[in-house]
Motif scaffolding. Structure first.
Motif, mmCIF file in Angstrom:
data_model
loop_
_atom_site.group_PDB
_atom_site.id
_atom_site.type_symbol
_atom_site.label_atom_id
_atom_site.label_comp_id
_atom_site.label_asym_id
_atom_site.label_seq_id
_atom_site.Cartn_x
_atom_site.Cartn_y
_atom_site.Cartn_z
ATOM 1 N N THR A 1 3.843 14.771 1.770
ATOM 2 C CA THR A 1 4.995 14.295 2.701
ATOM 3 C C THR A 1 6.054 13.664 2.542
ATOM 4 O O THR A 1 5.758 12.787 1.169
ATOM 5 N N PHE A 2 7.124 13.413 3.168
ATOM 6 C CA PHE A 2 8.244 12.713 2.470
ATOM 7 C C PHE A 2 8.835 11.874 3.526
ATOM 8 O O PHE A 2 8.990 12.671 4.855
ATOM 9 N N ASP A 3 8.889 10.620 3.470
ATOM 10 C CA ASP A 3 9.579 9.721 4.504
ATOM 11 C C ASP A 3 11.034 9.738 4.320
ATOM 12 O O ASP A 3 11.609 9.317 3.183
ATOM 13 N N GLY A 4 11.697 10.210 5.320
ATOM 14 C CA GLY A 4 13.097 10.298 5.185
ATOM 15 C C GLY A 4 13.610 11.618 5.695
ATOM 16 O O GLY A 4 13.128 12.397 5.901
ATOM 17 N N PHE A 5 15.213 11.700 5.532
ATOM 18 C CA PHE A 5 15.946 12.598 5.942
ATOM 19 C C PHE A 5 15.646 13.151 7.490
ATOM 20 O O PHE A 5 15.594 14.229 7.746
ATOM 21 N N GLU A 6 15.218 12.357 8.244
ATOM 22 C CA GLU A 6 14.713 12.382 9.543
ATOM 23 C C GLU A 6 15.917 13.165 10.624
ATOM 24 O O GLU A 6 15.740 13.788 11.363
ATOM 25 N N ASP A 7 17.144 12.740 10.005
ATOM 26 C CA ASP A 7 18.468 13.296 10.837
ATOM 27 C C ASP A 7 18.836 14.424 10.317
ATOM 28 O O ASP A 7 20.046 15.031 10.541
ATOM 29 N N GLN A 8 18.035 15.328 9.266
ATOM 30 C CA GLN A 8 18.740 16.374 8.664
ATOM 31 C C GLN A 8 17.785 17.458 8.874
ATOM 32 O O GLN A 8 16.371 17.266 8.857
ATOM 33 N N TYR A 9 18.202 18.793 8.839
ATOM 34 C CA TYR A 9 17.581 19.955 9.091
ATOM 35 C C TYR A 9 18.152 21.101 8.149
ATOM 36 O O TYR A 9 18.874 20.861 7.345
#
Length: 568
Positions: A348-356
């Motif tokens: 899993t990766f923490d980050g890019f929560e605002d990107q899709y």
């Protein structure tokens, strides 16, 4: 497209016969027909026509009675096919019914089949990677099996030719061991994939990551529409946006007026003529009537898939060939290869929560082989190497299916994209072992009177050692790229599970140790050619279909030149 011709013997004669209508057979049909050969294409399965025989191409998940799952009865009918994990309610009509036509497993062999026009070209993964001299020279340099009779320079112009026709999207990388091709614009990596690519390439010499080179069109090409990112390729594409025999090569063959396509035609054997020293035709069992019919031609291409082509040849016995057509070397049916896979790592990766990302891209990333490619990457633990395929994605609302939560907050959370995950799966080379083989049963026949195939092949020490490195390298790269909760997995299956079965009628320079020469021509029967996976002398790490097509185009060109010289 269909033009049945089952009349009298006089009308059963053609210039060429192609056995099989999949990736290589469809391409052989197109090439032969375009060069003026009246060509009979024999397909053992049912007729499938572009568009009209794609019953699920436009269905949504809620349109299926079983939500995509097979019934208990279907799982029994497709007991081998389900080992792949690819068969579902939406594409089961393209897969082989194992219960109706079983084979014998002395050792488990996961043979994934498609009995219909187009074969597995309707359900393939569409990944297209050229071979290089790293692959063609490996056997000779390492003293493994026999040397290939060709090198990259022999296939390079044919790779160009095929890629321009098929339409392969991809990114040039400038790597000698995975040569660049004639690419359409590449699909785009998503934000996490771009991040991981940057980290891997910065921290690991000789390791590179790119978007997959895939036979999906990124723009209109040769009258076919661009990919719509529906990711429903395995159902048949209404846009013709991915390459298949059904949507591309067979229709082009039919346009010439030179093709006769006969489905439900199970090839029993090749007819050898002692007087001429050549094959004169094939025997076919009609699937529906069980009638035996003979068809005749000057040229025969066997493209039924590696095991099925070997079965036909082994069953083609005569006083000249008591052990199978062209089997002077005794190698027919031996040297079965595939790619061992279904192992790797994810995290899993923490980050890019605002990107899709947009759409359902029917493609992933590719990390080419980086072991044993030069002196700096040489390994003492194993021979050859492996590449990786995979992708990054964000969890969707399906993640809540088994949750115990409920209420407004839960619903609101499900409307948001979930966490990022990234995973890669290794594809490793299997060496060509003589003892890995298939042969014909002496006791059991199928419903057409053809001896059943017996498979006796397994992974050896080199593959098992390699698998440990595939897992550890995958985890190492993911951790170095900043992923968390990294874990490895290994669901090996058996040979065949990679759906890249090869060998059984290998190419070589010496008739004493091989079945085919450097032109995919039987050493001992000059008018019979094999350009499917049976011809392969080693397996490489790359998906092989584009190589089969290049070999097919080259072989047809050779046939044309030899006929013009009156040598065939």
């Amino acid at each position: 497209m269909i033009n049945l011709n089952i009349k009298a013997m006089a009308e059963n004669t053609y210039d060429a016969i192609v056995v099989g209508s999949g990736i290589s057979g469809g391409f052989a049909a197109k090439e032969l027909c375009e060069k003026g050969f009246k060509t009979l294409v024999l397909e053992r399965g049912r007729l499938v026509t572009h568009l009209q025989d794609y019953p699920t191409m436009q269905k949504d998940p809620w349109d299926f009675d079983n939500h995509g799952r097979l019934t208990h009865q279907e799982r029994e009918d497709y007991y081998v096919q389900i080992r792949s994990g690819f068969i579902n309610e939406d594409n089961k009509h393209f897969y082989h019914n194992d219960k109706a036509d079983p084979y014998i497993e002395k050792q488990q062999f996961d043979w994934i089949r498609a009995d219909n026009t187009g074969g597995r070209s309707l359900i393939w993964g569409r990944q297209c990677y050229r071979w290089s001299d790293l692959d063609f020279e490996a056997n000779a340099k390492e003293g493994i099996a026999i040397d290939w009779p060709i090198r990259y320079k022999d296939l390079a112009p044919w790779y160009d030719y095929v890629e321009k026709y098929v339409g392969v999207s991809g990114q040039a990388m400038g790597l000698d061991h995975v040569p660049d091709g004639q690419f359409l614009p590449p699909m785009e990596l998503n934000c996490l994939e771009k991040h991981i690519k940057k980290e891997i390439e910065a921290k690991f010499p000789f390791r590179y990551m790119t978007i997959g080179r895939v036979a999906n069109l990124t723009r209109e090409h040769n009258g076919r529409g661009a990919c719509q990112s529906r990711n429903r390729c395995h159902r048949g594409c209404p846009y013709g946006a991915y390459y298949s025999s059904v949507s591309v090569s067979l229709p082009d063959a039919a346009k010439t007026g030179n093709m006769t396509l006969r489905p439900n035609s199970v090839v029993h054997s090749v007819i050898y003529d002692d007087a001429s020293g050549k094959a004169k035709g094939v025997r076919v069992v009609d699937r529906e009537s069980k009638e035996m019919i003979e068809y005749y031609a000057r040229i025969i291409f066997l493209n039924a898939s590696a095991p099925a082509t070997a079965q036909i040849m082994l069953n083609s016995t005569s006083s000249r060939f008591p052990n199978g057509l062209g089997n002077d070397s005794g190698e027919l049916g031996h040297n079965i290869m595939d790619h061992h896979y279904r192992l790797g790592a994810s995290g899993t990766f923490d980050g890019f929560e605002d990107q899709y990302y947009k759409g359902r891209r029917p493609n992933g990333i590719y990390i080419p082989r980086f072991r044993n490619i030069n002196e700096q990457t040489k390994m003492k633990e194993f021979l050859r190497g492996y590449g990786y395929q995979g992708s990054a994605s964000r969890a969707n609302f399906g993640r809540g299916a088994n949750s115990k939560e409920f209420g407004a907050d839960f619903k609101d959370n499900m409307m948001q994209a979930g966490p990022w995950t990234f995973g890669i799966t290794g594809f490793g080379e299997i060496l060509p072992y003589h003892e890995n083989q298939m042969y014909l049963s002496k006791d059991e026949t199928d419903e057409f009177g053809i001896p059943k195939m017996v498979f006796d092949a397994s992974y050896k020490e080199n593959e098992m050692v390699m698998r440990e490195f595939i897992k550890s390298d995958a985890a190492e790269m993911l951790e170095a790229a900043g992923l968390k909760n990294v874990h490895t997995y290994d669901n090996s299956g058996a040979i065949g599970i990679g759906v890249h079965e090869m060998g059984t009628a290998r190419m070589g320079r010496d008739p004493k140790t091989s079945v085919l020469n450097g032109n995919n021509q039987l050493h001992a029967v000059p008018n019979v050619f094999v350009t499917d996976g049976a011809c392969m002398t080693s397996s490489g790490t790359q998906n092989p279909s584009i190589t089969y097509m290049a070999m097919t185009a080259r072989a047809v060109d050779f046939v044309m030149k030899e006929m013009n010289r009156n040598n065939l």
